[in-house]
Design a protein around this motif. Structure first.
Motif, short mmCIF file in Angstrom:
data_model
loop_
_atom_site.label_atom_id
_atom_site.label_comp_id
_atom_site.label_asym_id
_atom_site.label_seq_id
_atom_site.Cartn_x
_atom_site.Cartn_y
_atom_site.Cartn_z
N ALA A 32 -17.86 6.19 2.19
CA ALA A 32 -17.22 6.71 1.08
C ALA A 32 -15.72 7.56 1.47
CB ALA A 32 -18.18 7.84 0.43
N LEU A 33 -15.27 7.01 2.63
CA LEU A 33 -14.08 7.63 3.03
C LEU A 33 -12.93 6.76 2.66
CD1 LEU A 33 -13.54 10.43 4.56
CD2 LEU A 33 -13.61 8.66 6.65
N LEU A 34 -11.67 7.41 2.36
CA LEU A 34 -10.63 6.61 2.12
C LEU A 34 -9.51 7.21 2.77
CD1 LEU A 34 -10.55 5.79 -1.77
CD2 LEU A 34 -10.86 4.26 0.14
N ALA A 35 -8.82 6.73 3.70
CA ALA A 35 -7.76 7.25 4.33
C ALA A 35 -6.46 7.09 3.63
CB ALA A 35 -7.88 6.84 5.85
N VAL A 36 -5.67 8.16 3.66
CA VAL A 36 -4.10 7.95 3.02
C VAL A 36 -3.29 8.05 4.33
CG1 VAL A 36 -2.52 9.38 1.48
CG2 VAL A 36 -5.01 9.08 1.04
N THR A 37 -2.32 7.04 4.39
CA THR A 37 -1.38 7.05 5.76
C THR A 37 0.11 7.21 4.87
OG1 THR A 37 -1.10 4.79 5.33
CG2 THR A 37 -2.84 5.39 6.91
N ASP A 38 1.26 7.60 5.68
CA ASP A 38 2.47 7.79 5.34
C ASP A 38 3.03 6.41 4.89
OD1 ASP A 38 2.53 10.44 5.87
OD2 ASP A 38 3.33 10.04 8.27
N PRO A 39 3.75 6.50 3.94
CA PRO A 39 4.53 7.53 3.19
C PRO A 39 3.53 8.19 2.22
CG PRO A 39 5.66 5.88 2.52
CD PRO A 39 4.42 5.22 3.55
N LEU A 40 2.50 7.76 1.74
CA LEU A 40 1.58 8.19 0.71
C LEU A 40 1.29 9.65 0.95
CD1 LEU A 40 0.43 7.45 -1.98
CD2 LEU A 40 -1.43 6.72 -0.92
N ASP A 41 1.27 10.51 -0.20
CA ASP A 41 0.80 11.88 -0.18
C ASP A 41 -0.56 11.90 -0.57
OD1 ASP A 41 1.66 14.78 -0.55
OD2 ASP A 41 0.82 14.34 -2.43
N ALA A 45 -2.45 10.55 -4.17
CA ALA A 45 -3.33 9.56 -4.10
C ALA A 45 -4.68 10.11 -4.85
CB ALA A 45 -3.77 9.00 -2.59
N ALA A 46 -4.88 11.31 -4.87
CA ALA A 46 -6.07 11.99 -5.44
C ALA A 46 -5.57 11.99 -7.00
CB ALA A 46 -6.18 13.26 -4.99
N MET A 47 -4.44 12.23 -7.33
CA MET A 47 -4.35 12.03 -8.95
C MET A 47 -4.21 10.74 -9.45
SD MET A 47 -1.20 14.74 -9.44
CE MET A 47 -1.17 14.48 -11.10
N ALA A 48 -3.89 9.74 -8.66
CA ALA A 48 -3.94 8.13 -9.15
C ALA A 48 -5.50 8.15 -9.34
CB ALA A 48 -3.17 7.16 -8.05
N LEU A 49 -6.40 8.21 -8.42
CA LEU A 49 -7.69 7.75 -8.60
C LEU A 49 -8.49 8.68 -9.61
CD1 LEU A 49 -8.90 7.99 -4.81
CD2 LEU A 49 -9.07 6.03 -6.42
N VAL A 50 -8.13 10.10 -10.06
CA VAL A 50 -8.58 10.61 -10.89
C VAL A 50 -8.13 10.36 -12.56
CG1 VAL A 50 -8.66 12.95 -12.18
CG2 VAL A 50 -8.92 13.05 -9.75
N VAL A 57 -3.48 2.13 -7.36
CA VAL A 57 -4.23 2.31 -6.26
C VAL A 57 -4.61 0.72 -5.61
CG1 VAL A 57 -6.88 2.52 -5.59
CG2 VAL A 57 -5.52 4.18 -7.28
N GLU A 58 -4.60 -0.08 -6.40
CA GLU A 58 -4.57 -1.52 -5.74
C GLU A 58 -3.44 -1.91 -4.88
OE1 GLU A 58 -5.60 -4.35 -9.02
OE2 GLU A 58 -7.51 -3.49 -9.25
N TRP A 60 -1.49 0.33 -3.47
CA TRP A 60 -1.65 1.08 -2.10
C TRP A 60 -2.69 0.40 -1.07
CZ3 TRP A 60 -1.98 6.35 -5.37
CH2 TRP A 60 -0.80 6.59 -5.62
N LEU A 61 -3.79 0.01 -1.58
CA LEU A 61 -4.56 -0.81 -0.93
C LEU A 61 -4.36 -1.81 -0.30
CD1 LEU A 61 -7.84 -0.23 -3.18
CD2 LEU A 61 -7.49 0.83 -1.03
N LYS A 62 -3.45 -2.63 -1.09
CA LYS A 62 -2.71 -3.93 -0.77
C LYS A 62 -1.73 -3.59 0.44
CE LYS A 62 -0.50 -8.05 -2.09
NZ LYS A 62 -0.08 -9.08 -3.24
N ALA A 63 -0.73 -2.45 0.30
CA ALA A 63 0.24 -2.15 1.04
C ALA A 63 -0.56 -1.70 2.51
CB ALA A 63 1.09 -1.14 0.52
N GLY A 64 -1.87 -0.89 2.28
CA GLY A 64 -2.26 -0.36 3.76
C GLY A 64 -2.14 1.10 3.54
N THR A 65 -1.49 1.78 2.63
CA THR A 65 -1.22 3.26 2.64
C THR A 65 -2.40 3.93 1.97
OG1 THR A 65 0.16 3.04 0.40
CG2 THR A 65 1.07 3.03 2.41
#
Length: 100
Positions: A32-41, A45-50, A57-58, A60-65
């Motif tokens: 249940a853990l999602l890691a956010v990496t630079d340059p993503l804030d 990320a939390a706002m996009a999920l909510v 989100v897809e 960002w997942l594809k880009a690895g951020t």
């Protein structure tokens, strides 16, 4: 959660907090853990999920951020013991390593 963006941002910012790797291990273990990496804030990320912004989100997942950490991440965190900023967006716990 149907709030205007400014209210949502303020709410999520108030829910964010510092956490350590040992405290995150149970969330990692249950996947249940999602890691956010630079340059993503983390807050962005939390706002996009909510807001259920699937396309963003897809991307960002594809880009690895935004990524679901694997055992290599866990080993590195176990060794380095970084601190994180985290926010819960059920069922996920979003984290980003804090800068010293």
């Amino acid at each position: 959660m149907h709030q205007d963006p400014a209210t949502l941002r303020a709410h999520l910012q108030g829910e964010m907090g510092a956490i350590t790797w040992p405290e995150l291990q149970p969330h990692f273990a249950r996947g249940a853990l999602l890691a956010v990496t630079d340059p993503l804030d983390l807050l962005e990320a939390a706002m996009a999920l909510v807001q259920d912004d699937k396309a963003t989100v897809e991307a960002w997942l594809k880009a690895g951020t935004l990524q679901q950490p694997d055992t290599d991440h866990a080993r590195g965190w176990e060794h380095r013991r970084p601190r994180f900023q985290a926010v819960v967006i059920a069922p996920w716990v979003l984290v980003k390593e804090s800068t010293p």
